[in-house]
Scaffold this motif. Structure first.
Motif, PDB file in Angstrom:
ATOM      1  N   UNK A  18      -2.532  -3.412   2.182  1.00  0.00           N
ATOM      2  CA  UNK A  18      -2.015  -2.433   2.794  1.00  0.00           C
ATOM      3  C   UNK A  18      -0.690  -2.451   2.438  1.00  0.00           C
ATOM      4  N   UNK A  19      -0.269  -3.465   1.704  1.00  0.00           N
ATOM      5  CA  UNK A  19       1.282  -3.658   1.291  1.00  0.00           C
ATOM      6  C   UNK A  19       1.478  -3.281  -0.203  1.00  0.00           C
ATOM      7  N   UNK A  20       0.468  -2.991  -0.883  1.00  0.00           N
ATOM      8  CA  UNK A  20       0.588  -2.647  -2.101  1.00  0.00           C
ATOM      9  C   UNK A  20       0.174  -0.853  -2.407  1.00  0.00           C
ATOM     10  N   UNK A  21       0.885  -0.268  -3.322  1.00  0.00           N
ATOM     11  CA  UNK A  21       0.332   1.121  -3.439  1.00  0.00           C
ATOM     12  C   UNK A  21      -0.971   1.193  -4.095  1.00  0.00           C
ATOM     13  N   UNK A  22      -1.754   2.198  -3.619  1.00  0.00           N
ATOM     14  CA  UNK A  22      -3.209   2.283  -4.378  1.00  0.00           C
ATOM     15  C   UNK A  22      -3.100   2.385  -5.700  1.00  0.00           C
ATOM     16  N   UNK A  23      -2.251   3.268  -6.270  1.00  0.00           N
ATOM     17  CA  UNK A  23      -2.251   3.199  -7.724  1.00  0.00           C
ATOM     18  C   UNK A  23      -1.996   2.034  -8.371  1.00  0.00           C
ATOM     19  N   UNK A  24      -1.191   1.157  -7.905  1.00  0.00           N
ATOM     20  CA  UNK A  24      -1.153  -0.300  -8.601  1.00  0.00           C
ATOM     21  C   UNK A  24      -2.426  -1.026  -8.281  1.00  0.00           C
ATOM     22  N   UNK A  25      -3.000  -0.874  -7.241  1.00  0.00           N
ATOM     23  CA  UNK A  25      -4.181  -1.582  -7.108  1.00  0.00           C
ATOM     24  C   UNK A  25      -5.487  -1.001  -7.850  1.00  0.00           C
ATOM     25  N   UNK A  26      -5.360   0.077  -8.324  1.00  0.00           N
ATOM     26  CA  UNK A  26      -6.169   0.800  -9.342  1.00  0.00           C
ATOM     27  C   UNK A  26      -6.194   0.554 -10.739  1.00  0.00           C
ATOM     28  N   UNK A  27      -4.782   0.317 -11.020  1.00  0.00           N
ATOM     29  CA  UNK A  27      -4.417  -0.066 -12.207  1.00  0.00           C
ATOM     30  C   UNK A  27      -4.687  -1.536 -12.712  1.00  0.00           C
ATOM     31  N   UNK A  28      -4.494  -2.524 -11.513  1.00  0.00           N
ATOM     32  CA  UNK A  28      -5.082  -3.862 -11.622  1.00  0.00           C
ATOM     33  C   UNK A  28      -6.572  -3.758 -11.843  1.00  0.00           C
ATOM     34  N   UNK A  29      -7.294  -3.207 -10.849  1.00  0.00           N
ATOM     35  CA  UNK A  29      -8.698  -3.191 -11.179  1.00  0.00           C
ATOM     36  C   UNK A  29      -9.400  -2.478 -12.584  1.00  0.00           C
ATOM     37  N   UNK A  30      -8.763  -1.421 -12.910  1.00  0.00           N
ATOM     38  CA  UNK A  30      -9.133  -0.712 -14.208  1.00  0.00           C
ATOM     39  C   UNK A  30      -8.672  -1.667 -15.374  1.00  0.00           C
ATOM     40  N   UNK A  31      -7.358  -1.614 -15.558  1.00  0.00           N
ATOM     41  CA  UNK A  31      -7.038  -2.242 -16.797  1.00  0.00           C
ATOM     42  C   UNK A  31      -6.569  -3.645 -16.703  1.00  0.00           C
ATOM     43  N   UNK A  32      -6.294  -4.419 -15.635  1.00  0.00           N
ATOM     44  CA  UNK A  32      -6.161  -5.707 -15.447  1.00  0.00           C
ATOM     45  C   UNK A  32      -7.499  -6.563 -15.579  1.00  0.00           C
TER      46      UNK A  32
ATOM     47  N   UNK B 292     -14.340   0.599  -6.596  1.00  0.00           N
ATOM     48  CA  UNK B 292     -13.938  -1.006  -6.216  1.00  0.00           C
ATOM     49  C   UNK B 292     -12.582  -0.648  -5.652  1.00  0.00           C
ATOM     50  N   UNK B 293     -11.651  -0.001  -6.148  1.00  0.00           N
ATOM     51  CA  UNK B 293     -10.286  -0.053  -5.803  1.00  0.00           C
ATOM     52  C   UNK B 293     -10.156   0.618  -4.389  1.00  0.00           C
ATOM     53  N   UNK B 294     -10.817   1.877  -4.404  1.00  0.00           N
ATOM     54  CA  UNK B 294     -10.732   2.887  -3.417  1.00  0.00           C
ATOM     55  C   UNK B 294     -11.293   2.152  -2.144  1.00  0.00           C
ATOM     56  N   UNK B 295     -12.401   1.521  -2.373  1.00  0.00           N
ATOM     57  CA  UNK B 295     -13.220   1.199  -1.131  1.00  0.00           C
ATOM     58  C   UNK B 295     -12.349  -0.174  -0.571  1.00  0.00           C
ATOM     59  N   UNK B 296     -11.983  -1.040  -1.407  1.00  0.00           N
ATOM     60  CA  UNK B 296     -11.170  -2.402  -0.931  1.00  0.00           C
ATOM     61  C   UNK B 296      -9.960  -1.815  -0.113  1.00  0.00           C
ATOM     62  N   UNK B 297      -9.191  -0.478  -0.722  1.00  0.00           N
ATOM     63  CA  UNK B 297      -8.072  -0.061   0.051  1.00  0.00           C
ATOM     64  C   UNK B 297      -8.374   0.416   1.433  1.00  0.00           C
ATOM     65  N   UNK B 298      -9.227   1.483   1.382  1.00  0.00           N
ATOM     66  CA  UNK B 298      -9.699   2.070   2.697  1.00  0.00           C
ATOM     67  C   UNK B 298     -10.227   0.929   3.618  1.00  0.00           C
TER      68      UNK B 298
END
Lengths: 261, 234
Positions: free
Chosen positions: B67-81, B107-113
């Motif tokens: 909840x403390x990081x933007x979803x876009x950053x989470x998505x980039x970490x999962x996809x690229x990182x 994965x990113x969306x499910x973990x975020x929501x």
């Protein structure tokens, strides 16, 4: 609105300049309109001089015709109205010939063509044909003619075409191994990737030649007003001459390691 | 507008002829990530209220990070990182999974929501009327039965209005999917825009389609609230 402005400017230019255009003039100089924001084709040096592939070609054309070369800076979006308003004699600014532009101005013969090319890992043996890429994953940038090309010819043949929001992400996934190859402008590929340290393991896998539906569009040429066929004839003559006598090749080799004609 | 509808209606709604795109892809992302998020949140929200710090602290950390990081950053970490890590690329199963942009996105969306839903459910569980719990205990219910029969049914019902908000916010978040090359509704809209250079028609059409989806969701949740929360009506 832009079109109207262009037409208005054109009409005004014709009205104002009907008299001087009537008598045949001999050319002592050619003024080229340039938008110098597009290296390696045209840019300005820190001291304000024009430099680039287009500029060198323009100088070669002028010296062939024994006239003086003058470059006039002009933003690309207003460059056709400015030509019509006689701020300069010709447009030398990486302008691709399109039917819309050809309605308003004339174009010289082909100056160069930025081919679309495929890059892939060295030794992969891939070439830019549907048969070679079948079952492989190819990245393209969304909204480019290369995306249209891959979707038109390769997707139906079983190539997995993936669109990306930006070209840098295409390269990132090429490096990470998600992509087997990527399709883009050859100059972009060369300057943006292959010449950078990250591109050392990759190579130009070939330029696209098969394009029966003309998805990739036309070549790049010099724009000239429609009422000046004499200038067009001179420029065409000069282009043919510098290609024939090897000047063109020399200039090309200075900027690119592949053929752009 | 007519040109966009004629040329892009199929891609906007369900497919470009080769893969799922547009509204269908957006709805699929929303459904699968909310479903996984819900399944994650149910046990985690109970653990979040545990007395033992070994149990609640990891859950708190998870919801805090997501909840403390933007979803876009989470998505980039999962996809690229993640895909740049060697152990991911060297294990065939993980390699196959994270190679696909859609899997990374889910994965990113499910973990975020899941993180938001955990906090929603945890708050709702915390506010369960103590009298109900007391009564259930006096009936001799075990802890498991207590949760199954009393706490969870009541907590989930009371969480419904807040949860519907989270689902609609998730719908809006699906517009990030093209970052991971997933051709959702917004990607097709951008194609239509770059073909016509007509921003109002292209993005206006997308806004209308998103509105239709939102309206359907709001309507469904309103019906569900009327059904499940009837006992709270004055």
């Amino acid at each position: 609105m832009k079109k109207f402005l262009g037409l208005g400017a054109a009409a005004l230019a014709v009205l104002v300049s009907a008299a001087p255009a009537a008598h045949a003039k001999t050319f002592t100089e050619i003024k080229f309109g340039v938008d110098p924001t597009y290296p390696p084709f045209e840019s300005t040096t820190p001291s304000g001089d024009f430099t680039g592939f287009d500029i060198d070609l323009g100088r070669a054309i002028c010296s062939t015709l024994h006239v003086k070369c003058v470059f006039v800076q002009q933003g690309f979006d207003g460059i056709i109205p400015a030509l019509e308003a006689r701020k300069f004699d010709a447009i030398l600014s990486s302008m691709t010939v399109t039917p819309q532009r050809a309605q308003q101005i004339d174009f010289s013969s082909e100056m160069y063509n930025e081919p679309t090319s495929l890059i892939a890992k060295k030794g992969s043996g891939l070439v830019p044909t549907a048969a070679s890429l079948k079952g492989k994953t190819v990245g393209v940038e969304s909204g480019t003619i290369q995306e249209s090309y891959a979707n038109a010819y390769w997707k139906p043949a079983g190539v997995n075409v993936v669109s990306y929001p930006g070209q840098d992400q295409v390269y990132a996934d090429l490096l990470s191994g998600r992509l087997d190859a990527s399709l883009q402008d050859s100059v972009e590929a060369d300057y943006g990737f292959l010449k950078t340290p990250k591109g050392t393991d990759y190579q130009l896998a070939g330029n696209v030649t098969y394009d029966p539906k003309d998805v990739l569009g036309s070549y790049i040429a010099i724009g000239i007003r429609k009422d000046e066929p004499a200038l067009k004839a001179k420029i065409d003559y000069a282009i043919a001459k510098i290609i024939k006598n090897g000047t063109y090749k020399k200039i090309e080799a200075k900027y690119f390691n592949f053929s752009v004609y | 507008m007519i040109y966009i509808i004629q040329n892009y209606w199929q891609a906007l709604l369900y497919s470009d002829g080769y893969q799922m795109t547009g509204v269908a892809m957006t709805l699929w992302l929303l459904t699968i990530s909310c479903a996984i998020g819900f399944c994650l949140a149910l046990p985690l929200s109970i653990a979040r209220n545990a007395k033992n710090p070994v149990i609640w602290f990891p859950v708190w950390l998870y919801t805090f990070i997501f909840r403390g990081t933007p979803l876009l950053v989470q998505l980039l970490i999962v996809y690229t990182g993640l895909y740049s890590l060697d152990f991911v690329r060297n294990s065939p199963a993980l390699n196959e999974f994270f190679r696909q942009g859609i899997n990374c996105t889910i994965v990113a969306f499910a973990l975020n929501t899941g993180a938001y839903t955990t906090e929603i459910f945890a708050g709702s569980i915390r506010e369960t009327n103590f009298g109900e719990v007391d009564a259930a205990r006096s009936f001799g219910m075990s802890q498991f039965t207590l949760y199954r029969r009393i706490i969870l049914p009541s907590a989930l019902r009371r969480a419904l209005p807040v949860y519907s908000n989270e689902v609609i916010l998730m719908l809006h978040s699906t517009t990030l999917a093209f970052t991971a090359t997933v051709p959702d509704l917004l990607k097709v809209t951008k194609d239509a825009y770059s073909a016509t250079y007509d921003p109002f028609d292209a993005f206006g059409l997308a806004a209308l389609l998103y509105l239709c989806i939102s309206f359907t969701l709001i309507f469904a949740f309103r019906k569900a609230e009327q059904h499940f929360l009837a006992f709270l009506k004055p």
